[in-house]
Design a protein around this motif. Structure first.
Motif, PDB file in Angstrom:
ATOM      1  N   LEU A   2      10.866  -7.677  -6.088  1.00  0.00           N
ATOM      2  CA  LEU A   2      10.859  -6.426  -5.328  1.00  0.00           C
ATOM      3  C   LEU A   2      10.469  -5.245  -6.205  1.00  0.00           C
ATOM      4  O   LEU A   2       9.799  -4.305  -5.759  1.00  0.00           O
ATOM      5  N   ASN A   3      10.882  -5.285  -7.477  1.00  0.00           N
ATOM      6  CA  ASN A   3      10.525  -4.205  -8.398  1.00  0.00           C
ATOM      7  C   ASN A   3       9.028  -4.227  -8.711  1.00  0.00           C
ATOM      8  O   ASN A   3       8.364  -3.187  -8.720  1.00  0.00           O
ATOM      9  N   LYS A   4       8.483  -5.414  -8.934  1.00  0.00           N
ATOM     10  CA  LYS A   4       7.054  -5.542  -9.249  1.00  0.00           C
ATOM     11  C   LYS A   4       6.182  -5.101  -8.073  1.00  0.00           C
ATOM     12  O   LYS A   4       5.114  -4.495  -8.258  1.00  0.00           O
ATOM     13  N   LYS A   5       6.629  -5.380  -6.872  1.00  0.00           N
ATOM     14  CA  LYS A   5       5.854  -5.034  -5.683  1.00  0.00           C
ATOM     15  C   LYS A   5       6.044  -3.577  -5.256  1.00  0.00           C
ATOM     16  O   LYS A   5       5.476  -3.144  -4.249  1.00  0.00           O
ATOM     17  N   GLY A   6       6.851  -2.819  -5.985  1.00  0.00           N
ATOM     18  CA  GLY A   6       7.024  -1.399  -5.689  1.00  0.00           C
ATOM     19  C   GLY A   6       7.979  -1.096  -4.557  1.00  0.00           C
ATOM     20  O   GLY A   6       8.085   0.053  -4.122  1.00  0.00           O
ATOM     21  N   MET A   7       8.708  -2.109  -4.077  1.00  0.00           N
ATOM     22  CA  MET A   7       9.620  -1.887  -2.955  1.00  0.00           C
ATOM     23  C   MET A   7      10.786  -0.981  -3.343  1.00  0.00           C
ATOM     24  O   MET A   7      11.250  -0.164  -2.542  1.00  0.00           O
ATOM     25  N   ILE A   8      11.269  -1.126  -4.571  1.00  0.00           N
ATOM     26  CA  ILE A   8      12.390  -0.305  -5.022  1.00  0.00           C
ATOM     27  C   ILE A   8      11.951   1.153  -5.174  1.00  0.00           C
ATOM     28  O   ILE A   8      12.658   2.088  -4.771  1.00  0.00           O
ATOM     29  N   GLU A   9      10.762   1.359  -5.739  1.00  0.00           N
ATOM     30  CA  GLU A   9      10.234   2.719  -5.886  1.00  0.00           C
ATOM     31  C   GLU A   9      10.002   3.353  -4.522  1.00  0.00           C
ATOM     32  O   GLU A   9      10.284   4.539  -4.306  1.00  0.00           O
ATOM     33  N   ASN A  10       9.497   2.558  -3.578  1.00  0.00           N
ATOM     34  CA  ASN A  10       9.293   3.058  -2.214  1.00  0.00           C
ATOM     35  C   ASN A  10      10.610   3.521  -1.596  1.00  0.00           C
ATOM     36  O   ASN A  10      10.665   4.536  -0.898  1.00  0.00           O
ATOM     37  N   LEU A  11      11.658   2.749  -1.864  1.00  0.00           N
ATOM     38  CA  LEU A  11      12.971   3.081  -1.310  1.00  0.00           C
ATOM     39  C   LEU A  11      13.449   4.434  -1.809  1.00  0.00           C
ATOM     40  O   LEU A  11      14.005   5.242  -1.050  1.00  0.00           O
ATOM     41  N   ILE A  12      13.228   4.690  -3.087  1.00  0.00           N
ATOM     42  CA  ILE A  12      13.659   5.975  -3.669  1.00  0.00           C
ATOM     43  C   ILE A  12      12.989   7.144  -2.949  1.00  0.00           C
ATOM     44  O   ILE A  12      13.647   8.094  -2.510  1.00  0.00           O
ATOM     45  N   TYR A  13      11.667   7.069  -2.828  1.00  0.00           N
ATOM     46  CA  TYR A  13      10.939   8.182  -2.233  1.00  0.00           C
ATOM     47  C   TYR A  13      11.105   8.261  -0.717  1.00  0.00           C
ATOM     48  O   TYR A  13      10.803   9.281  -0.104  1.00  0.00           O
ATOM     49  N   ARG A  27       7.604  13.902  -7.124  1.00  0.00           N
ATOM     50  CA  ARG A  27       6.216  13.454  -7.041  1.00  0.00           C
ATOM     51  C   ARG A  27       6.187  12.066  -6.414  1.00  0.00           C
ATOM     52  O   ARG A  27       6.486  11.060  -7.069  1.00  0.00           O
ATOM     53  N   SER A  28       5.851  12.027  -5.154  1.00  0.00           N
ATOM     54  CA  SER A  28       5.862  10.763  -4.418  1.00  0.00           C
ATOM     55  C   SER A  28       4.641   9.911  -4.766  1.00  0.00           C
ATOM     56  O   SER A  28       3.510  10.383  -4.756  1.00  0.00           O
ATOM     57  N   THR A  29       4.904   8.630  -5.093  1.00  0.00           N
ATOM     58  CA  THR A  29       3.822   7.674  -5.376  1.00  0.00           C
ATOM     59  C   THR A  29       4.109   6.374  -4.642  1.00  0.00           C
ATOM     60  O   THR A  29       4.322   5.336  -5.246  1.00  0.00           O
ATOM     61  N   ARG A  30       4.141   6.450  -3.340  1.00  0.00           N
ATOM     62  CA  ARG A  30       4.488   5.264  -2.549  1.00  0.00           C
ATOM     63  C   ARG A  30       3.409   4.190  -2.654  1.00  0.00           C
ATOM     64  O   ARG A  30       2.226   4.479  -2.686  1.00  0.00           O
ATOM     65  N   ASN A  31       3.880   2.940  -2.667  1.00  0.00           N
ATOM     66  CA  ASN A  31       2.991   1.799  -2.703  1.00  0.00           C
ATOM     67  C   ASN A  31       2.835   1.222  -1.297  1.00  0.00           C
ATOM     68  O   ASN A  31       3.687   1.400  -0.435  1.00  0.00           O
ATOM     69  N   GLU A  32       1.727   0.519  -1.101  1.00  0.00           N
ATOM     70  CA  GLU A  32       1.498  -0.121   0.192  1.00  0.00           C
ATOM     71  C   GLU A  32       2.521  -1.234   0.408  1.00  0.00           C
ATOM     72  O   GLU A  32       2.793  -2.028  -0.502  1.00  0.00           O
ATOM     73  N   ILE A  33       3.092  -1.282   1.599  1.00  0.00           N
ATOM     74  CA  ILE A  33       4.087  -2.308   1.919  1.00  0.00           C
ATOM     75  C   ILE A  33       3.406  -3.427   2.698  1.00  0.00           C
ATOM     76  O   ILE A  33       2.879  -3.212   3.788  1.00  0.00           O
ATOM     77  N   ARG A  34       3.390  -4.615   2.121  1.00  0.00           N
ATOM     78  CA  ARG A  34       2.829  -5.770   2.809  1.00  0.00           C
ATOM     79  C   ARG A  34       3.923  -6.424   3.650  1.00  0.00           C
ATOM     80  O   ARG A  34       5.115  -6.354   3.308  1.00  0.00           O
ATOM     81  N   PRO A  35       3.557  -7.107   4.733  1.00  0.00           N
ATOM     82  CA  PRO A  35       4.555  -7.784   5.572  1.00  0.00           C
ATOM     83  C   PRO A  35       5.429  -8.756   4.782  1.00  0.00           C
ATOM     84  O   PRO A  35       6.635  -8.819   4.981  1.00  0.00           O
TER      85      PRO A  35
END
Length: 416
Positions: free
Chosen positions: A85-96, A214-222
């Motif tokens: 989840l960390n590698k896929k940016g899901m945790i960072e997405n959650l923060i922002y 500074r928001s840097t959201r990653n794309e969320i894949r299904p």
């Protein structure tokens, strides 16, 4: 005390000193503890005087290995989920997602404490600290304010982990030893969360500015969204399965891990470029090897009955005071070997008193920067965060720890 016992105890002390002064000697604590842990058992076998004594030592080693295996497998499963989840940016997405784009420094401090508390219950303390430190470094804060934020992060991360077996290794160890029930542990979140709020009030003085994230959201894949949901379901299944049917947590988490592999296989199209099994290889095996070495050492100390002296404090003081002191000791002595030693020592306490020990060794390490993995990680990531700088907030931390322990004591009286 025989010469062999003296040598073995000296090896354990050297290993502990290696952990405490890791930053000074520049030798990873996992290497130090694994070396002394395995060496001590080899010396036990070499010094054996009879077949019966050798058989007894072998039985003791087998028991230690079985305990270590259960802990390792659980941590491997949980850490693989978090690594993915960390590698896929899901945790960072959650923060922002949960943080506003513009917010006052005071409000952000409280939101950071809340995030650390909740996230560290689900993920390991190291990951929670790394994510939080990244957030702090992205803010334009002066050194004093940055130290206020990171002090709360360390305390909140350690406080959040004590109520769930996924959040703190010492909580997991005490649970696996059948000292507390999984639903009982959840009640620790009440006093722990209150004291995080109290500490945030203490630390919020002087925070009057406004910050922009500074928001840097990653794309969320299904597939990533499904695996995130699976992680939460695995945690809920672990709690409910153990409480209702007595299913061992390690079994539920390994089942969740296997479902994660299957989900990735059938939903993802990047299996060749980013195979899901690779995430087992990128988890923190240094942490796992550290636990292995520590538990081997503690098992050896039990084998030579060196832990009997540790129980002496419980003969002098009631568990209420002894557990409180153990929490303070955990700020100097790593809480994993301390907890393992107490469990091996055969101390008899009520469920409420074991809850007190769970909170004490989980949160007490926050008192000093070197007292927990969260503090050590923060020190390595935040410029200007030193042992002395963190000590400025010792009084605030001690008050928060004491209030939390008092709250757990009241809960324990109700449970008993």
């Amino acid at each position: 005390m025989s010469a062999l016992e003296a040598v073995l105890i000296a090896l354990a002390v050297l290993a502990l000193l290696g952990v405490i002064f890791e930053e000074v000697i520049h030798i990873n604590k996992a290497k130090v503890t694994l070396f002394f842990g395995t060496l001590s058992w080899i010396l036990l076998f070499l010094a054996s005087g009879s077949e019966g004594e050798t058989a007894a030592i072998s039985t003791g080693l087998s028991e230690s290995i079985a305990e270590i295996a259960g802990l390792w497998l659980f941590l491997v499963a949980a850490m693989t989920f978090v690594a993915y989840l960390n590698k896929k940016g899901m945790i960072e997405n959650l923060i922002y997602l949960i943080m506003p784009k513009q917010v006052s420094e005071r409000k952000l401090l409280f939101l950071t404490g809340l995030f650390c508390f909740i996230f560290s219950s689900l993920a390991d303390n190291i990951t929670a600290t790394l994510v939080s430190c990244s957030l702090i470094l992205s803010l334009d804060l002066d050194l004093k304010k940055r130290l206020q934020f990171v002090t709360l992060v360390v305390f909140a991360v350690n406080s959040g982990g004590v109520s769930l077996i996924t959040g703190d290794v010492t909580t997991l160890m005490i649970f696996l030893a059948d000292k507390v029930e999984i639903l009982t542990l959840l009640t620790l979140a009440i006093p722990a969360s209150i004291t995080v709020f109290v500490l945030a009030v203490f630390l919020s003085r002087g925070l009057t500015g406004i910050v922009t994230l500074r928001s840097t959201r990653n794309e969320i894949r299904p597939v990533d969204a499904v695996i995130s949901g699976l992680f939460l379901l695995t945690i809920l299944g672990t709690i409910s399965g153990n409480a209702l049917f007595g299913v061992p947590p390690v079994l539920t988490f390994l089942f969740g891990l296997s479902v994660m592999f299957l989900v990735s296989r059938f939903m993802s199209d990047d299996s060749d470029l980013d195979p899901i099994l690779e995430y087992i290889r990128i988890i923190e095996f240094e942490t796992l090897l550290f636990f292995l070495g520590i538990l081997l050492l503690v098992g050896m100390l039990k084998e030579i009955h060196a832990l009997d002296s540790l129980v002496a404090i419980y003969d002098v003081l009631p568990p209420l005071y002894a557990n409180y002191l153990m929490g303070i000791f955990s700020a100097v002595i790593d809480n994993v070997p301390l907890t393992a030693a107490l469990l091996k020592a055969g101390i008899t306490m009520s469920p409420g008193e074991w809850m007190g020990l769970t909170y004490a060794v989980g949160v007490g390490g926050s008192l000093l920067l070197i007292g927990s993995a969260a503090g050590i990680v923060a020190m390595s990531k935040i410029p200007g965060l030193t042992f002395g700088a963190y000590m400025r907030y010792l009084a605030h931390l001690l008050v928060a720890y004491t209030l939390g322990y008092a709250g757990v004591f009241m809960l324990g009286r109700f449970i008993n």
